[in-house]
Design a protein around this motif. Structure first.
Motif, short mmCIF file in Angstrom:
data_model
loop_
_atom_site.label_atom_id
_atom_site.label_comp_id
_atom_site.label_asym_id
_atom_site.label_seq_id
_atom_site.Cartn_x
_atom_site.Cartn_y
_atom_site.Cartn_z
N VAL A 76 0.87 -1.18 0.00
CA VAL A 76 0.00 0.00 0.00
C VAL A 76 0.91 1.23 0.00
CG1 VAL A 76 -1.74 1.29 1.32
CG2 VAL A 76 -1.79 -1.22 1.29
N LEU A 77 0.82 2.03 -1.06
CA LEU A 77 1.66 3.23 -1.13
C LEU A 77 0.91 4.38 -0.49
CD1 LEU A 77 3.25 2.89 -4.69
CD2 LEU A 77 4.20 2.27 -2.47
N ALA A 78 1.27 4.68 0.74
CA ALA A 78 0.60 5.74 1.52
C ALA A 78 1.50 6.11 2.68
CB ALA A 78 -0.74 5.24 2.04
N SER A 79 1.29 7.31 3.21
CA SER A 79 2.07 7.73 4.38
C SER A 79 1.31 7.44 5.65
CB SER A 79 2.35 9.23 4.31
OG SER A 79 3.43 9.45 3.46
N VAL A 80 1.99 6.78 6.56
CA VAL A 80 1.40 6.54 7.88
C VAL A 80 1.41 7.89 8.61
CG1 VAL A 80 1.76 5.35 10.07
CG2 VAL A 80 2.15 4.15 7.91
#
Ligand SMILES: Cc1cc2nc3c(=O)[nH]c(=O)nc-3n(C[C@H](O)[C@H](O)[C@H](O)COP(=O)(O)OP(=O)(O)OC[C@H]3O[C@@H](n4cnc5c(N)ncnc54)[C@H](O)[C@@H]3O)c2cc1C
Length: 354
Positions: A76-80
């Motif tokens: 999943v390409l996303a920023s935590v």
């Protein structure tokens, strides 16, 4: 048995060993997810070599997509943006986990250098640094590098290799040039700086619209100010309700456990049982321990410990196909050491290509 969810937050150096372990032996009855901000992550050991022109961009980038696929892990390409004991937060979405592991790396405290404005090039996030350096390289000027740790030293030497005709100054508070390394290593580093016409100024500095302001008020003009002042913890960790240290890093013992369901490694941790420098070497070596301990939590087995060897081998590139070896009290600076570093680094990168 009900499927359990494992989330890896961050595609950092510390999670490469987890993905490799899962590719060999996936934990049974689990759904595995890697959430990371970018598909590619730069291998820091070769980043100065890229700056120096010794490597192409493709040589130093790790593609996380095939590694995740081989590990049977959703990418999943996303920023935590946050974390609580049971969820990883991505914006307003809460992703529940049974076990999570964090390796999102650190940031740089740019606040004291805000006045430097557009000339500022912090070395993190690394992808932004790479873009900034590419743009600067095409219209170069004088450079100030702030921070005399291994990163700052290597980047100064790399900048000299790339740009033979600009003035380069390395600024670091007194006693901090390669702090923690043996006097013989520091002596070789000082000599290397002189030979490469890199001026060393041992003082603290802050931002200024023309470059940086030194502690005595002197303004050091610079077209680019590379900030390599050590890694700070992401601010959202402090709001996670997990144990953090005064510096905001996650407090972990040798098992890398933050809580019964969360592990962490790399630049975002601070060991409570012993001091441990934040370096790629320790991040990479923590990976297999993270993998073993995630499996141990699932099966109820005893956790393993990550105990570094008494001496860590550091090979510091000086930008010209030479490198300084630092191993306990031992120091050497020559071409053979760079060849050793090149062999280790390219071997590591080969293992990241599946
Ligand atoms: C210029 C430079 C040179 C260095 N040279 C060396 C060296 O020669 N030897 C050495 O031992 N160490 C070196 N280091 C230090 C080394 O890079 C770090 O200690 C190591 O990378 C830390 O690993 P990590 O697992 O904590 O995270 P990193 O490897 O820093 O990776 C963090 C990952 O998390 C992702 N991420 C970041 N934020 C988020 C978020 N909010 N949500 C999701 N994903 C996120 C990033 O995209 C990245 O993939 C160097 C560092 C720099 C900057």
């Amino acid at each position: 048995m009900a499927e359990r969810t494992i989330i890896l937050a961050g595609g950092g150096h510390a999670h490469l060993g987890v993905l490799a372990a899962w590719a060999r032996r996936p934990p049974p009855d689990t759904r595995r997810i890697l959430i990371t901000s970018h598909r590619h992550t730069a291998y820091s050991g070769m980043l100065p070599g890229w700056m120096a022109g010794l490597y192409d961009e493709a040589d130093i980038m790790i593609d996380l997509a095939p590694l995740a696929a081989a590990a049977g892990t959703e990418l999943v390409l996303a920023s935590v943006t946050g974390l609580d004991p049971h969820h990883v937060h991505v914006g307003s979405t809460r992703l529940a986990f049974d076990i999570a592991s964090l390796a999102v790396g650190g940031g740089i405290d740019t606040a004291p250098f805000a006045a430097t404005g557009a000339r500022l090039l912090p070395i993190r996030p690394v992808d932004r640094f790479r873009a900034g350096w590419r743009a600067f390289r095409d219209r170069p000027g004088d450079i100030a590098i702030v921070g005399g740790g291994a990163g700052g030293f290597e980047l100064a030497c790399a900048a000299r290799a790339a740009l033979p005709h600009v003035a380069i100054t390395l600024v670091t508070p007194p006693g901090t040039l390669l702090a923690g390394h043996a006097p013989a290593v520091i002596a070789l580093a000082r000599r290397a700086l002189i030979q490469r016409r890199i001026t060393l100024i041992e003082t603290s500095a802050s931002g200024h619209p023309d470059g940086i302001r030194l502690d005595d008020g002197t303004i050091l003009p610079a077209a680019a100010v590379i900030l390599a002042t050590g890694s700070i913890a992401p601010p959202w960790l402090a709001q996670s309700g997990l144990a953090t240290t005064v510096s905001g890093h996650l407090a972990v013992d040798a098992t890398l456990a933050v809580s019964p369901t969360i592990f962490a490694a790399g630049d975002i941790i601070q060991r409570t049982d012993r001091p441990l420098p934040r370096s790629g070497v320790h991040a990479v070596k923590a990976g297999p321990v993270l993998a073993a301990n995630i499996a141990a939590r699932l099966s109820g087995a005893t956790l393993r410990e990550y105990q570094p060897r008494q001496r860590t081998l550091y090979l510091l590139s000086t930008g010209d196909r030479r490198a300084i070896l630092s191993w306990g009290p031992f120091a050497l600076h020559n071409r053979l050491i760079w060849q050793l570093k090149h062999a280790i680094d390219t071997g590591f990168m080969r293992r990241q290509r599946v």
